[in-house]
Enzyme design. Structure first.
Site, mmCIF file in Angstrom:
data_model
loop_
_atom_site.group_PDB
_atom_site.id
_atom_site.type_symbol
_atom_site.label_atom_id
_atom_site.label_comp_id
_atom_site.label_asym_id
_atom_site.label_seq_id
_atom_site.Cartn_x
_atom_site.Cartn_y
_atom_site.Cartn_z
ATOM 1 N N LYS A 41 -44.849 -27.679 18.207
ATOM 2 C CA LYS A 41 -45.037 -28.745 19.205
ATOM 3 C C LYS A 41 -46.215 -28.504 20.140
ATOM 4 O O LYS A 41 -46.839 -29.453 20.596
ATOM 5 C CB LYS A 41 -43.750 -28.947 20.010
ATOM 6 C CG LYS A 41 -43.364 -27.769 20.866
ATOM 7 C CD LYS A 41 -41.947 -27.911 21.402
ATOM 8 C CE LYS A 41 -41.614 -26.727 22.286
ATOM 9 N NZ LYS A 41 -40.170 -26.541 22.435
ATOM 10 N N ARG B 85 -30.031 -25.934 29.969
ATOM 11 C CA ARG B 85 -30.723 -27.040 29.323
ATOM 12 C C ARG B 85 -29.730 -27.556 28.286
ATOM 13 O O ARG B 85 -28.624 -27.898 28.646
ATOM 14 C CB ARG B 85 -32.088 -26.613 28.752
ATOM 15 C CG ARG B 85 -33.022 -27.818 28.551
ATOM 16 C CD ARG B 85 -34.407 -27.428 28.040
ATOM 17 N NE ARG B 85 -34.393 -27.108 26.619
ATOM 18 C CZ ARG B 85 -35.484 -26.739 25.922
ATOM 19 N NH1 ARG B 85 -36.653 -26.643 26.533
ATOM 20 N NH2 ARG B 85 -35.400 -26.463 24.632
HETATM 21 C C1 LIG Z 1 -40.034 -25.189 22.249
HETATM 22 C C2 LIG Z 1 -38.798 -24.617 21.682
HETATM 23 C C3 LIG Z 1 -38.815 -23.344 21.093
HETATM 24 C C4 LIG Z 1 -40.046 -22.453 21.075
HETATM 25 O O1 LIG Z 1 -40.183 -21.757 22.290
HETATM 26 P P1 LIG Z 1 -41.349 -20.668 22.519
HETATM 27 O O2 LIG Z 1 -41.059 -20.110 23.859
HETATM 28 O O3 LIG Z 1 -42.642 -21.418 22.459
HETATM 29 O O4 LIG Z 1 -41.239 -19.659 21.439
HETATM 30 C C5 LIG Z 1 -37.634 -22.884 20.531
HETATM 31 N N1 LIG Z 1 -36.503 -23.621 20.559
HETATM 32 C C6 LIG Z 1 -36.456 -24.850 21.116
HETATM 33 C C7 LIG Z 1 -35.162 -25.593 21.118
HETATM 34 C C8 LIG Z 1 -37.588 -25.388 21.701
HETATM 35 O O5 LIG Z 1 -37.542 -26.598 22.259
#
Ligand SMILES: *Cc1c(COP(=O)(O)O)cnc(C)c1O
Length: 353
Positions: free
Chosen positions: A35, A128
């Site tokens: 993303k 969250r």
């Molecule tokens: C964005 C996201 C990740 C990745 O997190 P990083 O800190 O960039 O490794 C993992 N799990 C979910 C649910 C996310 O939204």
């Protein structure tokens, strides 16, 4: 084109290979999170060429962009009810925390003649997404009745919102919950997903609880840092992404504006440190494309003193280099700044060797 984010495919591939090796050595799988670079297919392809088999993103639009890439796809954000048909079509797995959405996913999958794989998120305190741990048993008791979905595992997200650091205690609870649910409901658990880049420090220190077999990794892969404490990871490149912007004005001017000070373009009253007359430069990039607080100049003599929507102002006084208008200035970026840069349609994105 400037401004531009230059993306090094060789450094990204090295990061992928190193992280994949680290996880595989503990019999773990890595889902690569796309993303932050808006799932540009050419960049995702580099990650897949480094040995990753699963790509994960929070947005369906991004998963669609990855349609031609040979990897399984995961929707990370809890699905919106209006997009369940697309989730079933474009995602091999989705992360979930709401029964009603699971029912909609189930009927959509039935219509499409598929079984949709889901990972149930557990909230272990970061507040969250996720089912509250005390309620997980009732939740699973209902979820197993839904036709058209298959519960493939359990996961947790920490740090991103509440800042909670993963440890043996909270991740140990996740493993226990997954095993209890497996025993109680006869589930076939394929995935126990212990979080994101903030869980890597546990893995490195050999403290990741036995049973966690999956991490979803974005920032560490792209920026070479773990995110529990923000430390760079040795063996990883921190310079996969470089921002390049062009100087459009460079003049000797005072450091304090002249006149009565009201609000700036963003409604804040600015504070100006008096450094006397300085060499002030403007680069053609602004808050629409970057977060000035997340920009780090490659030239340590440069100091970012402010930014408006389209301009970033830099104090060039202390650099040994003789800059002139038209020169290109380079920066590294933190996660938030990179996200904005990659999202900006005014930013060139150039994949280089
Ligand atoms: C964005 C996201 C990740 C990745 O997190 P990083 O800190 O960039 O490794 C993992 N799990 C979910 C649910 C996310 O939204």
């Amino acid at each position: 084109m400037y401004p531009q984010v230059e993306i090094s495919s060789s450094r990204l591939k090295e990061n992928t290979i190193s992280l994949k090796k680290l996880l595989v050595s503990r019999n773990m799988d890595m889902w690569a999170v796309t993303k932050c670079f808006c799932a540009i297919p050419e960049v995702a392809e580099v990650i897949v060429s480094g040995g990753v088999e699963v790509l994960a993103d929070s947005r369906i639009q991004n998963l669609k962009k990855l349609r031609d890439i040979k990897a399984r796809k995961v929707l990370l954000r809890i699905p919106m009810q209006h997009e369940v048909d697309e989730v079933v079509e474009w995602a091999d797995y989705s992360l979930n925390s709401e029964l009603e959405t699971l029912r909609l996913l189930g009927s959509s999958a039935l219509k499409a003649g598929k079984t949709h794989r889901v990972v149930i998120m557990v909230d272990l305190g970061d507040l969250r997404e996720g089912v509250w741990a005390d309620e997980i048993e009732d939740f699973v008791a209902e979820a197993v009745k839904i036709v058209g979905i298959s519960i493939r595992g359990f996961g947790v997200n920490l740090t991103c919102y509440g800042g909670v650091i993963p440890d043996e205690e909270n991740l140990g609870r996740l493993v226990k919950i997954a095993r209890d649910m497996q025993d109680k409901f006869g589930l076939e658990i394929e995935i126990i997903s212990g979080g994101n880049s903030s869980s890597l420090y546990l893995l490195k220190n050999g403290r990741l609880p036995e049973g966690i077999n999956n991490l979803r990794i974005g920032e560490a892969l792209l920026l070479g840092r773990e995110t529990a404490f923000g430390n760079p990871l040795e063996d990883l490149n921190q310079d996969v992404f470089i921002l390049k912007a062009q100087i459009v004005e460079l003049k000797e001017k005072p450091s304090v504006p002249i006149g009565r000070i009201g609000m700036d373009a963003f409604g804040n009253v600015p504070y100006h440190e008096d450094r006397g007359v300085i060499k002030r430069g403007i680069i053609a990039v602004g808050r629409q494309d970057i977060d000035p607080a997340g920009l780090m100049p490659a030239d340590g003599g440069l100091d970012i003193i402010g930014a408006s929507s389209d301009h970033t102002i830099i104090d060039f006084t202390n650099s040994p280099r003789e800059y002139k208008v038209g020169d290109i200035v380079e920066f590294s970026m933190d996660y938030g700044c990179l996200l904005r840069a990659m999202t900006s349609e005014y930013m060139g994105k150039l994949l280089v060797r």
